[in-house]
Design an enzyme around this catalytic site. Sequence first.
Site, PDB file in Angstrom:
ATOM      1  CD  GLU A 208      -3.163  -0.856   2.088  1.00  0.00           C
ATOM      2  OE1 GLU A 208      -2.969  -0.160   3.102  1.00  0.00           O
ATOM      3  OE2 GLU A 208      -4.246  -1.394   1.830  1.00  0.00           O
ATOM      4  CD  GLU A 282      -4.428  -5.773   2.780  1.00  0.00           C
ATOM      5  OE1 GLU A 282      -5.123  -5.007   3.461  1.00  0.00           O
ATOM      6  OE2 GLU A 282      -3.184  -5.756   2.787  1.00  0.00           O
TER       7      GLU A 282
HETATM    8  C1  GLA Z   1      -4.212  -2.284   5.154  1.00  0.00           C
HETATM    9  C2  GLA Z   1      -2.878  -3.017   5.184  1.00  0.00           C
HETATM   10  C3  GLA Z   1      -2.919  -4.281   5.989  1.00  0.00           C
HETATM   11  C4  GLA Z   1      -3.707  -4.101   7.257  1.00  0.00           C
HETATM   12  C5  GLA Z   1      -5.085  -3.611   6.907  1.00  0.00           C
HETATM   13  C6  GLA Z   1      -5.970  -3.398   8.125  1.00  0.00           C
HETATM   14  O1  GLA Z   1      -5.018  -2.614   4.126  1.00  0.00           O
HETATM   15  O2  GLA Z   1      -2.366  -3.303   3.925  1.00  0.00           O
HETATM   16  O3  GLA Z   1      -1.606  -4.632   6.297  1.00  0.00           O
HETATM   17  O4  GLA Z   1      -3.055  -3.184   8.062  1.00  0.00           O
HETATM   18  O5  GLA Z   1      -4.982  -2.368   6.295  1.00  0.00           O
HETATM   19  O6  GLA Z   1      -6.044  -4.530   8.877  1.00  0.00           O
END
Ligand code: GLA
Length: 796
Positions: A208, A282
Amino acid sequence: MFIIFSLDESAKLFAGSRRETHYDRMTSAKLLSILSAAVLFAANLPAQTPAHTFAIGTNDFLLDGQRFQIRCGEIHAARVPQEYWRHRLQMAKAMGLNTVCAYLFWNLHEPKPGEFNWSGQADAAEFCRIAQEEGLWVILRPGPYACAEWEMGGTPWWMLKTDGIKLRSRDPRYLDPAKNYLKEVGRVLGPQQITHGGNIIMVQVENEYGFFGKETQYVDELRKALVDAGFDVPLFQCNPPDVMRNGRLPDLFQAGNFGSDVEKNFAKVRKLQPTGPLICSEFYPGWFDTWGQPHHTGKPENYLPNLKRMLDMGASFSIYMAHGGTTFGLWSGCDRPFKPDTSSYDYDAPISEAGWATPKFFQTRELFSQYLLPAEKLPEPPAPNPVISFAPVTLNEIAPVFDNLPANPNIDEVPNAMEKYGQGYGCILYRTTIPAGAAATLEAGAIHDFGFVFVDGKRIGVLDRRATAAKIALPARAKEAQLDILVEPMGRINFGAEMLDPKGLIAPVKLDGAELKDWRIFNLPLDDKMVGGLKFAAGTTTAPAFWRGQFTLEKAGDTFLDLHHWGKGVVWVNGHCLARFWNIGPSQTAYAPGCWLRAGKNAIMILDYVGPEKPEIAGLEKPVLGELHPEKDFARAQRPAVKLNLTDNVTTIKGTFAPGADTQEIRFMNSAAGKYFCLESLNAFDGKPYAAVAELDLLDAGGNAISHNGWTVAYVDSEERAGEDGSAENAIDGQTANFWHTEWKDNSPDHPHRLILNLGKTQNISGFRYVPRQGQDSGRIKDYRVLIGDNLVSPK
Ligand code: GLA
């Protein structure tokens, strides 16, 4: 196991790999040395030749050349006892997953610069091999940055010893060690790739990054480092679609992270990446918990329908988390600006913290079973692990912290962060002498995170990072006195620029304005060596202390330690550091896996900074994850009552947001200065009385987001805390999946709603970025006012 290959076999092993292309340019001596390295490199290979291929096609992922829909779920090896890895992977398989996604946490694997750890809980290669044996593919996310509510997002604490270091950048002080770590990851996990007979099909570059920066060269350096480390499977980047363009490498595959609005989010991905398979890397079935905030559960109306939509579209996905597990030890991280994460990482995932099949597990299995390939059959879930309970036992051996200090403290003129004293984790004691005098105010430059203050051994109060200032009143002293500040750091922030989060007591420390000098600083790292050397005696004492006792079991089994009677601290069982606890909740229990318990006597030890109501502990058959006790909080039970001044010396800007869920950037005609920023909702798009905000960022003169460091919520007129976690802090924690929401369960106050942020100091603000609540329309603000000034809020 060490397998000796003939040179021929070694050469075959590398056929098709990147290294092969270099062979013709090499001398035979070099070739020989590479081939012998290949024997080492291949030593752990489960299969000698790749039996399968994996590729990213124009429309689909391709496994052995055939269309492959990835049904993936995330599991972190470090968050599951090693003894249970197979059980959880079998659960994942039985739920219908064909792939698991796994972060690696750099700080777990490189505890000291250049010293690597791949054993026990850190044996990531073994985790992948078990997954392979259970018929699961692996998507590997090695970092160097992970996020994941893990201490400092996986970054080693020792980075903080370098002043001015720029994390997640091309600063060589960061990038060189990061590359070195990736090289080591390649050495250990490279042989486990599908191209080498293993099951790793894809590897993620960074994490990210679009949330953090725009430097494509940095991402490219990390990609190169992965290739150089021997990764020859497809690589990819992941981001929430709204920030995907930041730092994107046009020739690197892009995956999107989101928890709702499947079509809209995939459409955004498509804009940037017109071809290629669609994957939500995700997809959130629930969410993590932070101390003092309500326990999170996912919305059923969101989870299954969105999964089904992705299945119908032929899209791939990874459920984050399929099984969250526990952030054992002191590894839990912290959201920004300062919301420390609980040790339970249950996440309301389909496989519970203790590995149980939840209703969501069966719903998912049922759904997936309608989408299997003709030859696929879901195995039955493995039997759950036995669960036990035990009656309360009293911990009657005690080791007071002050009687167990190391003999040789650090000596320093002024107190510095604990990293400067060579310490990464644990707690740390700062001691000096203060003169006789009248009652006075003690004020520190900063406290990260809780400073338990004692004068001549008597507890005075707590310096609390959640307060706007690190200040406390000290009583009058008839003579010189000893001042002790025992600092408990929570996990380091794992998100955003705030990840530079040194811990401890930070100078200047002043008593009524006069700086206190000549400190002795005692390292208390809470590691095995330190806790193994504690001197215990029977008796009673006041906190801070370690309490120790035993419980006897007929047979071992999973249990949940009931911490209701305890204050705030850390719990160990049979030498395993299990969890942090804090009586304010939401978790009131700590998961103690049966594989770390035994029939007969078991040792339990608790460090409590605050002290127990009674030093008793029991083992329960069920966890207590959602019980808040704000009345037990030592400092900030409620938001302080304040007076509002929304008219004098206030800059007011009116506007109307665009409908929908997209991020909006609003630039003011002229910058405005103020210590307080107020967002006022005048109405909502759906005409209802609610306001919600997923995230707010303020922009400096250059249009860049201002750090949230030191920000607090100065005032909010309404926030839902019973029906869901709608706390105002969710609007400034950097996460767009959660949100501030005004009350809806017991009350529905109408607009205008006001959220006022205290920015810690006067800031020049040229505009702001607003992320509407994602997933649902309710609460999306239409007309608004922004108020900026230095005196919007004052104490009542
Ligand atoms: C983001 C991150 C993950 C985690 C989620 C929340 O999407 O990429 O590593 O921290 O948020 O759980």
